[in-house]
Design an enzyme around this catalytic site. Structure first.
Site, PDB file in Angstrom:
ATOM      1  N   LYS A  79     -14.480  43.387 -23.581  1.00 48.88           N
ATOM      2  CA  LYS A  79     -13.073  43.447 -23.163  1.00 48.88           C
ATOM      3  C   LYS A  79     -12.425  42.081 -23.388  1.00 48.88           C
ATOM      4  CE  LYS A  79     -10.163  44.815 -19.221  1.00 48.88           C
ATOM      5  NZ  LYS A  79     -10.132  45.309 -17.824  1.00 48.88           N
ATOM      6  N   SER A 160      -7.291  49.509 -16.822  1.00 42.99           N
ATOM      7  CA  SER A 160      -6.932  48.640 -17.932  1.00 42.99           C
ATOM      8  C   SER A 160      -8.000  48.533 -19.016  1.00 42.99           C
ATOM      9  CB  SER A 160      -6.634  47.246 -17.403  1.00 42.99           C
ATOM     10  OG  SER A 160      -7.804  46.654 -16.866  1.00 42.99           O
ATOM     11  N   SER A 184     -10.119  49.703 -12.849  1.00 37.88           N
ATOM     12  CA  SER A 184     -10.036  49.600 -14.309  1.00 37.88           C
ATOM     13  C   SER A 184     -11.324  49.848 -15.085  1.00 37.88           C
ATOM     14  CB  SER A 184      -9.484  48.242 -14.709  1.00 37.88           C
ATOM     15  OG  SER A 184      -8.090  48.265 -14.595  1.00 37.88           O
TER      16      SER A 184
HETATM   17  N1  GLN Z   1      -4.480  50.203 -12.540  1.00 37.11           N
HETATM   18  C1  GLN Z   1      -4.636  49.154 -11.589  1.00 37.11           C
HETATM   19  C2  GLN Z   1      -3.537  48.134 -11.768  1.00 37.11           C
HETATM   20  O1  GLN Z   1      -2.717  48.332 -12.593  1.00 37.11           O
HETATM   21  C3  GLN Z   1      -5.965  48.540 -11.681  1.00 37.11           C
HETATM   22  C4  GLN Z   1      -6.086  47.556 -12.753  1.00 37.11           C
HETATM   23  C5  GLN Z   1      -7.428  46.895 -12.790  1.00 37.11           C
HETATM   24  O2  GLN Z   1      -8.360  47.347 -12.129  1.00 37.11           O
HETATM   25  N2  GLN Z   1      -7.506  45.818 -13.532  1.00 37.11           N
HETATM   26  O3  GLN Z   1      -3.497  47.145 -11.104  1.00 37.11           O
END
Ligand code: GLN
Length: 494
Positions: A79, A160, A184
């Site tokens: 990532k 994400s 995420s």
């Molecule tokens: N979807 C969540 C957010 O937008 C989680 C994102 C994440 O875990 N990095 O914050």
């Protein structure tokens, strides 16, 4: 023989050890899939030579009769939130364009030490903020999955860690790193029918990981199955004196202790997770999951996590608050992009750089975070959210009196179409409803695929465990995996 790129971490590791194929063959096959998979937009940077160098080292070690490292010969995707020495790292934001780290994150360094090689850096939501990958400054990732309605709608791979999800399920890599601040790893894993685990907060070092919300951020693996997750998490985790929140504890041998025999274990079903509007298919899968765990020997008990409904609002105060502070460092002086209009002073440069460099979702969160931390509102919002966070952690503490792990859906929907929620931030945030409580409490949580919905799209089941008890989470995941018989794969259209 099956196609090499259908294999996961364990099969590749064992095959290389046994000489069924060489690590170079494996890596060349995945490099070819990465090159052929550009339509998915999963990779921001391709590093075929990094993966080949690791493969050659594995083949050489084997030829010399040396013992192979735990992930020797396994190429993975990284990532783009992890700093990788000499390889561009942008967190999918324009503001980091041109930034090439001089150092390696601890997690990626641990993986290289374990013999893995890097196929490339994976696209993601910008600064890991998002649930669909649409906030990337470099175009959204597309899920390899399609609905069975013949419409060919491009679907979100989740976020994400959407590049990781898309790349693993599309077989551009056998496994990938993800990070999970509020779901995420778990939500994208669920959207594409793969497994992913966020360990206990502190298991994986955050050193060298671009920070979003430091009290929540955790790295973890995304892979085809539970065993692959156990192997890779073992390689990623470990104490790191460079991260003040890193846990100074030995890394257990999760792989060896994997067992789907759940006799004597109690599985909690939190009644507050029965949320209006959740599709019937998701609730049915949840019930099926409970049956599977019962079949594996566990006792099913209803539990209560009374503050669940406050988790999402608390998360969307705490995470932006920390983000607003963490992202203050992007000022045009130290990293990447610099906007220096003619005759501009220092303040103008900061403003122009940040206006140009950050995407709309990142700006929204910086503004929310700055607001909730401002003198007049700190107590009303931030302090209150921190108190709620404590109550949520206590809910889990109380639940552990009655159960060993908790079973819930991973997300309240299957993958949605790209663009379907993009202009409605609140609808997007709601997607995290089942994921954020475990994040706020710092607990290990995993998603495993459970089945397909009526549209032919994967649905995930989530298991949450006690702090440091990744083993019980993995074991329950394995019990589900063995009973769900999830073998569906996306048809290749790219
Ligand atoms: N979807 C969540 C957010 O937008 C989680 C994102 C994440 O875990 N990095 O914050």
């Amino acid at each position: 023989m099956t196609n090499i790129t259908d294999l996961g971490v364990k099969a590749i590791r064992d095959g290389v050890r046994e000489g069924t194929f060489s690590a170079r063959e494996v890596t060349e096959a995945f490099n070819a899939n990465v090159a052929a998979g550009k339509q998915l937009n999963a990779f921001l940077v391709e590093t075929p030579e990094h993966a080949l160098a690791a493969a050659d080292a594995a083949d050489k070690a084997r030829a010399a009769g040396e013992e192979l490292a735990p992930m020797a010969g396994v190429p993975i995707g990284m990532k783009d939130l992890f700093c990788t020495e000499g390889v561009a790292t942008t967190a999918a934001s324009h503001i980091l364009e041109g930034f090439t780290p001089q150092y390696e994150s601890t997690v990626s360094a641990n993986l290289w030490k374990a013999g893995a090689g890097m196929l490339g850096k994976l696209n993601m939501d910008q600064f890991a903020m998002g649930s669909s990958n649409e906030t990337s400054a470099f175009g959204n990732v597309i899920s390899p999955w399609r609905r069975n309605d013949g419409g060919n709608t491009d679907l979100a791979p989740g976020g994400s860690s959407g590049g990781s999800a898309s790349a693993v399920s599309g077989r551009l890599c056998p496994a990938a790193t993800g990070t999970d601040t509020g779901g995420s790893i778990r939500q994208p894993a669920a959207f594409v029918g793969i497994s992913g685990i966020k360990p206990t907060y502190g298991r994986c070092s955050r050193w060298g990981v671009v920070a979003f919300a430091s009290s929540l951020d955790q790295a973890g693996p995304m892979a085809h199955d539970v065993t692959d997750c156990a192997i890779m998490l073992q390689a990623m985790a470990g104490f790191d004196p460079k991260d003040a929140t890193s846990l100074d504890l030995p890394v257990p041998d999760w792989e060896s202790a994997l067992s789907s025999d759940l006799k004597g274990k109690r599985v909690g079903i939190p009644k507050e997770y029965r949320i209006d509007g959740t599709p019937a298919e998701i609730n049915e899968l949840w019930d099926k999951g409970a049956e599977w765990l019962k079949d594996a020997g566990a006792e099913i008990v209803e539990i209560s996590l009374p503050h669940t409904k406050y988790a999402l609002p608390a998360y969307y105060i705490i995470a932006p608050a920390e983000a607003s502070s963490n992202l203050a460092r992007y000022d045009g002086v130290r990293y990447g992009t610099r906007e220096l209009p003619d005759g501009a002073g220092l303040q103008d440069m900061y403003a122009a750089t940040r206006a140009e460099g950050f995407g709309p979702e990142v700006k929204r969160r910086i503004m929310i975070g700055t607001y909730v931390l401002s003198a007049g509102f700190y107590d009303a919002y931030y302090t209150q959210a921190q108190k709620v966070r404590t109550l949520i952690a206590r809910d889990f503490e109380a639940a552990w009196e009655h159960c060993d792990v908790i079973l819930a859906p991973t997300a309240p929907s299957a993958a949605f179409g790209l663009g379907e929620k993009a202009d409605d931030p609140l609808a997007m945030y709601l997607n995290d409803v089942f994921a954020v409580p475990a994040s706020l409490a710092g607990l290990p949580a995993m998603s495993v695929p459970g089945g397909l919905d009526g549209q032919g799209l994967p649905l995930g089941l989530q298991i949450v465990g006690k702090a440091l008890d990744e083993q019980s989470v993995l074991n329950a995941g394995l019990a589900i995996e063995q009973r769900a018989g999830f073998t569906a794969r996306p048809d290749k259209w790219w």
